[in-house]
Each structure stands twice: as structure tokens, then as C-alpha cells.
Design a protein around this motif. Sequence first.
Motif, short mmCIF file in Angstrom:
data_model
loop_
_atom_site.label_atom_id
_atom_site.label_comp_id
_atom_site.label_asym_id
_atom_site.label_seq_id
_atom_site.Cartn_x
_atom_site.Cartn_y
_atom_site.Cartn_z
N LEU A 13 0.84 -1.20 0.00
CA LEU A 13 0.00 0.00 0.00
C LEU A 13 0.87 1.25 0.00
CD1 LEU A 13 -2.62 1.56 0.16
CD2 LEU A 13 -2.65 1.16 2.63
N TRP A 14 1.94 1.27 0.81
CA TRP A 14 2.85 2.42 0.79
C TRP A 14 3.44 2.59 -0.61
CZ3 TRP A 14 4.96 5.55 4.96
CH2 TRP A 14 5.98 6.43 4.54
N MET A 15 3.84 1.49 -1.22
CA MET A 15 4.46 1.54 -2.54
C MET A 15 3.47 2.06 -3.59
SD MET A 15 6.18 -1.64 -4.63
CE MET A 15 4.63 -2.29 -5.26
N ASN A 16 2.21 1.70 -3.46
CA ASN A 16 1.22 2.02 -4.49
C ASN A 16 0.50 3.35 -4.28
OD1 ASN A 16 1.72 -0.37 -5.84
ND2 ASN A 16 0.00 -1.46 -4.90
N ILE A 17 0.65 3.95 -3.10
CA ILE A 17 -0.19 5.10 -2.78
C ILE A 17 0.01 6.25 -3.76
CG2 ILE A 17 1.46 6.12 -1.14
CD1 ILE A 17 -2.40 6.05 -0.84
N GLY A 314 -0.44 -11.25 11.54
CA GLY A 314 -0.70 -12.59 11.02
C GLY A 314 -2.10 -12.70 10.44
N ALA A 315 -3.08 -12.10 11.13
CA ALA A 315 -4.45 -12.12 10.60
C ALA A 315 -4.54 -11.36 9.29
CB ALA A 315 -5.40 -11.52 11.63
N ALA A 316 -3.86 -10.20 9.21
CA ALA A 316 -3.85 -9.44 7.95
C ALA A 316 -3.21 -10.25 6.84
CB ALA A 316 -3.10 -8.12 8.15
N TYR A 324 -5.52 -6.80 -0.03
CA TYR A 324 -4.98 -6.18 -1.24
C TYR A 324 -6.11 -5.57 -2.08
CZ TYR A 324 -2.90 -5.91 -5.92
OH TYR A 324 -2.50 -5.48 -7.16
N LEU A 325 -7.16 -6.34 -2.30
CA LEU A 325 -8.29 -5.82 -3.08
C LEU A 325 -9.05 -4.74 -2.30
CD1 LEU A 325 -9.67 -9.21 -4.48
CD2 LEU A 325 -8.27 -7.53 -5.68
N GLY A 326 -9.14 -4.92 -0.99
CA GLY A 326 -9.85 -3.94 -0.17
C GLY A 326 -9.17 -2.58 -0.16
N ALA A 356 -1.53 5.37 6.51
CA ALA A 356 -1.85 5.04 7.90
C ALA A 356 -3.31 4.64 8.05
CB ALA A 356 -1.52 6.22 8.80
N VAL A 357 -4.20 5.31 7.32
CA VAL A 357 -5.62 4.94 7.36
C VAL A 357 -5.80 3.52 6.84
CG1 VAL A 357 -7.88 5.42 6.34
CG2 VAL A 357 -6.49 7.30 7.23
N GLY A 358 -5.14 3.20 5.72
CA GLY A 358 -5.24 1.85 5.17
C GLY A 358 -4.67 0.80 6.10
N TRP A 359 -3.53 1.10 6.72
CA TRP A 359 -2.93 0.16 7.67
C TRP A 359 -3.85 -0.08 8.86
CZ3 TRP A 359 2.89 2.01 8.09
CH2 TRP A 359 3.54 1.71 6.87
N ALA A 360 -4.40 1.01 9.38
CA ALA A 360 -5.30 0.87 10.53
C ALA A 360 -6.51 0.01 10.17
CB ALA A 360 -5.74 2.25 11.00
N ALA A 361 -7.05 0.23 8.98
CA ALA A 361 -8.21 -0.57 8.56
C ALA A 361 -7.85 -2.05 8.49
CB ALA A 361 -8.71 -0.07 7.20
N MET A 362 -6.69 -2.37 7.91
CA MET A 362 -6.27 -3.77 7.82
C MET A 362 -6.13 -4.41 9.20
SD MET A 362 -3.46 -4.10 4.79
CE MET A 362 -3.18 -2.65 3.81
N LEU A 363 -5.43 -3.70 10.09
CA LEU A 363 -5.15 -4.26 11.41
C LEU A 363 -6.40 -4.35 12.28
CD1 LEU A 363 -1.77 -2.46 12.20
CD2 LEU A 363 -2.10 -4.84 11.49
#
Length: 397
Positions: A13-17, A314-316, A324-326, A356-363
Motif C-alpha cells: 500500500l505504501w508503494m502504491n499510494i 498474522g491475521a492481515a 490487497y483488493l480492499g 496510515a488509514v489503510g494500515w489501521a483498517a487492515m489491522l
Amino acid sequence: MDVLRGCAVMGILWMNITAFAQPQSAYIDPAAAGPLSAGDIAFWATSLILVDGKMRGLFAMLFGASMLLLIDREEMAGRNGARTQMVRAGWLFVIGAAHYLLLWWGDILTLYALVGLAALRFVHRDPMQLVKAAFLFFLLHFLLVAGYVASFYAWSHASGGGAGFASFAASLSDPASPVVQREIALYRGDFLSILLHKIVDLPRSWSLGFMLSALETLGFMLLGMAMLKSGFLTGRWDAEQYRRTARHCFLIGVPPMIALAAWVWASGFAALPALGTALAWSFPFRVPLSVGWAALILWLFARNPGHPLASRLGAAGRLALSNYLGTSLLMTTIFYGWGLGNFAHVPLGALPLFVAVGWAAMLLWSQPYANRFAIGPAEWLWRSLVRAQPQKIRKSS
């Protein structure tokens, strides 16, 4: 491996943002996004040195390793592992094509599906044979992309070609150029316009992307297979081995990447240094840094196996396809015109906030979901298509 996969999908996500939020050329030349602040340059440099290509390499290594695990599991159940993997790749290609058309042009799933078929020929090799094959493909990839970049150098220095190349470079990196302005207008527009553009552009964009990525991806998949067979990816090494590997890999990769970033910045983000660095000159250091990231993550969690973050990562990772799609759905909703319409409005230096928003959503969603369900929604769809019948999704009570 789940923790590694979780870190990889977050790193991607960081790479693609930048590509979600800005014109495509901003991924290579940040000046295409407009005047650069110190924060913009810092974000670009951090991405180039530590993230771009490295997380993709880590993800490809884990994909190659997961192929071996799937084949072993299928064969232990009395099924044909290679055939299952081919069916799996076919449906992954379909999912990737839908991802490309309906969400984002930067899909990697179709590439993984096709390259994974080639990787099948190597699954029974021993670790050293896999490493040798991986580095052969890395060499071929470097020669290919270096030749591609050299063609631009030749164009820029050809008699009568310099002016044409200068015009071409300006059309990609000048925020006021018609090419960049058309792209901004497109992605601030409606869903149907974006879809039709991607359909028309599919042969060009996909063939170019495949040419510039397939050999590299195959090399990383084979390297991942070798790392699985050697016990590296399964945590069988002790913590000190992971620490030493991480240190050596970062010492090999980071200093030259800093030098390349300084060169591109000192050139004023000139087209040839920026393009060459993004595609070719950074590649030899991408390999050790991808391995270094894997070793660093494994070292950290080998020292702290019960850390609460490990279970969330691990859950992510177990829901990597869904995540990835989300993230594509979330980010295109934020930036594209059919959503909130922020495309080319957010400066590069502010993009880490969206990461950070995307990371938080994943976690936040992955662990509660994984506590109740055996597989993610996208994983369930993929597995059901492979098995040709709906699969169980809820965990047994």
C-alpha cells in the motif's frame, strides 16, 4: 509467513499510494505531481530507498513459497498439486482482470497468475538450484530493463532526436502538459470513462508491464521457494541468524540506494536519471533489501513472539488477498472521481496519512474477522472457484 505476508501487503500500500493518488508518471518523477516541498521529497526518497519494489519482491517471495505449501497439501490429500495450482492460477488471473477493470490499473494478480505457471517447473528443485535459477532470471531482467532504459538514452542523444525526447519527457513530467492534464481529468471523472479508458489501454499497459516485471517476479518466486525449503521463511533459523542477515542485506542495499536518490534529486528529477533509477539502476539492490526486510521482520518477532502486533499482522496476512483488493477499493474511492475525487489534490508529503488509514483498517478488521471465519471473503471466492463449489467460510464452533 502470515506475519510476513501481512507486512508485505501493508508495504505494498505504501508503494502504491502515489499511483493511487497522482498521475502515473509521479511514481517515477515526483515533480509530475507539481512543485515539491521538503516533505514531498522526503516521502519520495523514503519510498525509493526502502519500499518501492522491495515489498513487491517480498510479496512475490511469499507467493512462491505458498505455491509449494499448496502443492504439498494437495498431494498429501491424494490430489494433483500441480493441476490444482494451474486451476488456481487461472482463477487468480480472472480475479486480477476484474481488479484491473473495476478498480485499479496497477493490478499484480494477473502477472502472478501467469508467472506462477512458469514457476511450477521449478518446484522440485533443491534450494541451491532454486537460488541459482532465481539469480539467472534476475540477471536477465536487469539486462532487459537496462536495455529499455538505454534506448531512451540513445533517443535523447540521437541526431535530431534530442528535441523529440525533450518534448516526450516534458509531456510526462510537466504538471501542465496535456498528457498529465488528460490523466488528471480522466481519474477525476466518472466510473464508466475510467473503465473504457482501461479497456482501450489494456494491450499496451499490460504488455509493457509484463515485459518489465515478469522475469523479476519469477526470480523472487523461486527465491521464496528456496527460502521456504531452507527453513528461513518458517522461522527455523535462530534470532541471531536473522539479525545478521538483515544487517548485511541493508548494508549492501541502503547506501547505494541513498546515492541513487541523491543523484536523481541533484539532477532536478531529470527524465533519464529518474527513469533509469526506477526501472534499472536500483534493481540490483532491490534483491538484498527484499531479503533484508524478511529477515528484519522475522528477527523482530523471533525476539517477541507473543507481541500483540504479531497476531494482528498474522491475521492481515491470512487475509492478504482480501486486504490487497480492499485497499484498492478504499483508495480509489478516496481519490477517483466516482468517489471523493481527491486525485492529484493531495501532495506527496501528505500521502503517508492515507497509508496510515489503510494500515489501521487492515489491522482493525482482520483479527476480529479471522477469529470468526476460516478464510477471507476474497480467499473464499477464489477457493470456491478453484473447487467448483462453495467452500466453508465459518470456523467450526
